[in-house]
Design a protein around this motif. Structure first.
Motif, PDB file in Angstrom:
ATOM      1  N   ARG A   1      48.949 -74.254  11.300  1.00  0.00           N
ATOM      2  CA  ARG A   1      50.196 -74.573  11.758  1.00  0.00           C
ATOM      3  C   ARG A   1      51.291 -73.577  12.305  1.00  0.00           C
ATOM      4  O   ARG A   1      51.183 -72.598  11.579  1.00  0.00           O
ATOM      5  CB  ARG A   1      50.892 -75.643  11.258  1.00  0.00           C
ATOM      6  N   LEU A   2      51.886 -73.631  13.448  1.00  0.00           N
ATOM      7  CA  LEU A   2      52.943 -72.735  14.028  1.00  0.00           C
ATOM      8  C   LEU A   2      54.206 -73.358  13.693  1.00  0.00           C
ATOM      9  O   LEU A   2      54.074 -74.669  14.671  1.00  0.00           O
ATOM     10  CB  LEU A   2      52.682 -72.124  15.232  1.00  0.00           C
TER      11      LEU A   2
ATOM     12  N   LEU B   1      55.141 -76.317  16.721  1.00  0.00           N
ATOM     13  CA  LEU B   1      54.513 -76.028  17.958  1.00  0.00           C
ATOM     14  C   LEU B   1      53.063 -76.117  18.163  1.00  0.00           C
ATOM     15  O   LEU B   1      52.586 -76.554  19.191  1.00  0.00           O
ATOM     16  CB  LEU B   1      55.077 -74.431  17.893  1.00  0.00           C
ATOM     17  N   LEU B   2      52.263 -75.652  16.974  1.00  0.00           N
ATOM     18  CA  LEU B   2      50.862 -75.694  17.362  1.00  0.00           C
ATOM     19  C   LEU B   2      50.348 -76.554  15.937  1.00  0.00           C
ATOM     20  O   LEU B   2      50.872 -75.921  14.724  1.00  0.00           O
ATOM     21  CB  LEU B   2      50.292 -74.350  17.312  1.00  0.00           C
ATOM     22  N   ALA B   3      49.346 -77.031  15.822  1.00  0.00           N
ATOM     23  CA  ALA B   3      48.560 -77.616  14.965  1.00  0.00           C
ATOM     24  C   ALA B   3      47.095 -77.599  14.622  1.00  0.00           C
ATOM     25  O   ALA B   3      46.453 -78.393  14.116  1.00  0.00           O
ATOM     26  CB  ALA B   3      49.086 -79.181  14.538  1.00  0.00           C
ATOM     27  N   ASN B   4      46.696 -76.577  15.618  1.00  0.00           N
ATOM     28  CA  ASN B   4      45.088 -76.707  15.792  1.00  0.00           C
ATOM     29  C   ASN B   4      44.486 -75.142  15.641  1.00  0.00           C
ATOM     30  O   ASN B   4      43.697 -74.736  16.359  1.00  0.00           O
ATOM     31  CB  ASN B   4      44.806 -77.140  17.201  1.00  0.00           C
ATOM     32  N   VAL B   5      45.186 -74.339  14.632  1.00  0.00           N
ATOM     33  CA  VAL B   5      45.003 -72.885  14.568  1.00  0.00           C
ATOM     34  C   VAL B   5      43.909 -72.646  13.507  1.00  0.00           C
ATOM     35  O   VAL B   5      44.469 -73.093  12.319  1.00  0.00           O
ATOM     36  CB  VAL B   5      46.116 -72.220  14.422  1.00  0.00           C
ATOM     37  N   PRO B   6      42.824 -72.147  13.610  1.00  0.00           N
ATOM     38  CA  PRO B   6      42.105 -71.651  12.629  1.00  0.00           C
ATOM     39  C   PRO B   6      42.244 -70.575  11.945  1.00  0.00           C
ATOM     40  O   PRO B   6      42.118 -69.324  12.189  1.00  0.00           O
ATOM     41  CB  PRO B   6      40.627 -71.603  13.431  1.00  0.00           C
ATOM     42  N   SER B   7      43.486 -70.493  11.133  1.00  0.00           N
ATOM     43  CA  SER B   7      43.853 -69.440  10.192  1.00  0.00           C
ATOM     44  C   SER B   7      45.347 -68.891  10.870  1.00  0.00           C
ATOM     45  O   SER B   7      44.753 -67.497  10.912  1.00  0.00           O
ATOM     46  CB  SER B   7      42.735 -68.427   9.647  1.00  0.00           C
TER      47      SER B   7
ATOM     48  N   THR C   1      43.272 -65.275  12.172  1.00  0.00           N
ATOM     49  CA  THR C   1      42.241 -64.537  11.143  1.00  0.00           C
ATOM     50  C   THR C   1      40.841 -65.099  11.190  1.00  0.00           C
ATOM     51  O   THR C   1      39.992 -64.122  11.598  1.00  0.00           O
ATOM     52  CB  THR C   1      42.966 -64.426   9.894  1.00  0.00           C
ATOM     53  N   ARG C   2      40.578 -66.116  10.882  1.00  0.00           N
ATOM     54  CA  ARG C   2      39.305 -66.601  11.000  1.00  0.00           C
ATOM     55  C   ARG C   2      38.765 -66.948  12.495  1.00  0.00           C
ATOM     56  O   ARG C   2      37.300 -66.718  12.499  1.00  0.00           O
ATOM     57  CB  ARG C   2      39.190 -68.052  10.109  1.00  0.00           C
ATOM     58  N   GLY C   3      39.537 -66.970  13.484  1.00  0.00           N
ATOM     59  CA  GLY C   3      39.077 -66.813  14.665  1.00  0.00           C
ATOM     60  C   GLY C   3      38.850 -65.421  15.136  1.00  0.00           C
ATOM     61  O   GLY C   3      38.357 -65.229  16.284  1.00  0.00           O
ATOM     62  N   ASN C   4      39.179 -64.489  14.278  1.00  0.00           N
ATOM     63  CA  ASN C   4      39.059 -63.086  14.890  1.00  0.00           C
ATOM     64  C   ASN C   4      39.719 -62.754  16.160  1.00  0.00           C
ATOM     65  O   ASN C   4      38.998 -62.021  16.958  1.00  0.00           O
ATOM     66  CB  ASN C   4      37.545 -62.683  14.681  1.00  0.00           C
ATOM     67  N   CYS C   5      40.859 -63.126  16.300  1.00  0.00           N
ATOM     68  CA  CYS C   5      41.503 -62.689  17.661  1.00  0.00           C
ATOM     69  C   CYS C   5      43.075 -62.950  17.364  1.00  0.00           C
ATOM     70  O   CYS C   5      43.610 -63.371  16.148  1.00  0.00           O
ATOM     71  CB  CYS C   5      41.204 -64.106  18.700  1.00  0.00           C
ATOM     72  N   VAL C   6      43.673 -62.683  18.466  1.00  0.00           N
ATOM     73  CA  VAL C   6      45.309 -62.956  18.628  1.00  0.00           C
ATOM     74  C   VAL C   6      45.540 -63.822  19.723  1.00  0.00           C
ATOM     75  O   VAL C   6      45.020 -63.885  20.799  1.00  0.00           O
ATOM     76  CB  VAL C   6      46.039 -61.709  18.756  1.00  0.00           C
ATOM     77  N   TRP C   7      46.197 -65.097  19.536  1.00  0.00           N
ATOM     78  CA  TRP C   7      46.792 -65.992  20.737  1.00  0.00           C
ATOM     79  C   TRP C   7      47.975 -65.253  21.201  1.00  0.00           C
ATOM     80  O   TRP C   7      48.951 -64.946  20.565  1.00  0.00           O
ATOM     81  CB  TRP C   7      46.915 -67.168  19.864  1.00  0.00           C
TER      82      TRP C   7
ATOM     83  N   GLY D   1      40.298 -72.693   8.825  1.00  0.00           N
ATOM     84  CA  GLY D   1      39.430 -71.601   9.484  1.00  0.00           C
ATOM     85  C   GLY D   1      38.613 -72.382  10.547  1.00  0.00           C
ATOM     86  O   GLY D   1      39.071 -73.407  11.046  1.00  0.00           O
ATOM     87  N   LEU D   2      37.713 -71.950  11.044  1.00  0.00           N
ATOM     88  CA  LEU D   2      36.901 -72.281  12.083  1.00  0.00           C
ATOM     89  C   LEU D   2      36.262 -73.795  11.531  1.00  0.00           C
ATOM     90  O   LEU D   2      35.793 -74.634  12.287  1.00  0.00           O
ATOM     91  CB  LEU D   2      35.765 -71.337  12.503  1.00  0.00           C
TER      92      LEU D   2
END
Length: 305
Positions: A156-157, A169-175, A193-199, A149-150
């Motif tokens: 990870r992705l 591919l990614l290891a810095n995602v908050p949820s 989810t915890r960033g309340n957004c879509v990347w 989370g934040l």
């Protein structure tokens, strides 16, 4: 957010509700950690349709997968020691499951047998895998959310190639949660989810990602979860905590908002019906499957086999 036109707000209909006989009003280890210790008689996720129009859903705390026929009748396919979440077809009779407890698992829907597919990476357990999608070349993209989370932006992705190579591919995602691909498969959308957004994650020809950006920003107590894409490239976002499902255009502007009348935990979505133009949504806290007509058909999901 500035909008030229407000979105249409539409109420979901109820397609089907889990029968009382299938509910388990007991405490579970999963609910203790993820639902604040509340008794959860079920928590539905992972909706996906087979070729005959049956809807399959997972039940995370109780390790179950159900089949719901076109008339809304429920059948238990399997019950096992796991915490199944997202599901996609590996082939016509096998579901690949992101299991928070066990890693990637596969389910033979004819026998109900569940077996490992990918439990570990370099002998290390995953943090808690969540959702998945295949592209047309057989690459599998999946999220490893755990309790990130934040406070701990280390989700990870991954991409698992057909030859077995596993790329981080990614290891810095908050949820990291739901995943979906654009129609040309050059962009992956990732619910945070915890960033309340879509990347927005560009997928480059050399297999890397670059210039990852924040595509959509939501609000409220819980952020985006399951994702889907329609044939025009619009993004559908299930948003638990609000009881909404957003339909976003290429500028991430809401075109439509479907609202739940049963509960606020609209966790995941799938396109179904003969023309793939009916949107189905799991409302997890009430064990309900919601349904609404969509303006465009959903993309046909790829299978590797």
């Amino acid at each position: 957010m500035f909008l030229l036109s407000p979105p249409d707000v539409i109420a979901f209909d109820v397609f089907s509700t889990m029968p009382q006989a299938l509910r388990k009003p007991e405490r579970s280890a999963w609910a203790d950690a993820n639902r604040g210790g509340a008794v959860s008689d079920s928590f539905l996720e992972g909706p996906v349709f087979d070729d005959a129009g049956n809807l399959y859903v997972s039940d995370i705390p109780w390790g179950r997968v159900f089949r719901i026929d076109p008339t809304g009748q429920w059948t238990l396919v399997t019950e096992y020691d796991g915490e199944p979440n997202g599901m996609k077809w590996l082939n016509a009779t096998t579901l690949l499951i992101t299991d928070y407890k066990n890693g990637l698992m596969q389910l033979d829907i004819n026998t109900g047998h569940v077996s490992p597919f990918l439990e570990r990476r370099n002998s290390e357990r995953f943090r808690g895998v969540n959702d998945l999608i295949f592209d047309s070349l057989g690459n599998l993209y999946f999220t490893d959310q755990g309790q990130s989370g934040l406070h701990d932006p280390s989700g990870r992705l991954y991409r698992l190639r057909p030859n077995g190579q596993l790329d981080l591919l990614l290891a810095n995602v908050p949820s990291p949660n739901g995943v979906a691909l654009s129609p040309d498969e050059k962009v992956l959308y990732l619910a945070v989810t915890r960033g309340n957004c879509v990347w927005r994650v560009p997928l480059l020809p050399d297999g890397s990602v670059s210039k990852v950006s924040q595509f959509f920003t939501s609000y409220g107590p819980s952020g985006p979860d399951g994702l889907a894409v329609d044939q025009s490239g619009n993004l559908v976002v299930a948003n638990p905590g609000l009881g909404y499902v957003w339909l976003l255009n290429a500028r991430a502007e809401p075109i439509k908002v479907w609202r739940s009348g049963k509960g606020m935990s609209t966790t995941n979505i799938a396109f179904g019906g003969a023309d793939r133009q009916t949107l189905y949504c799991t409302e997890s806290t009430t064990g309900t499957i919601l349904r609404a007509q969509a303006p465009e058909a959903g993309l046909k999901l790829a299978r590797p086999q």
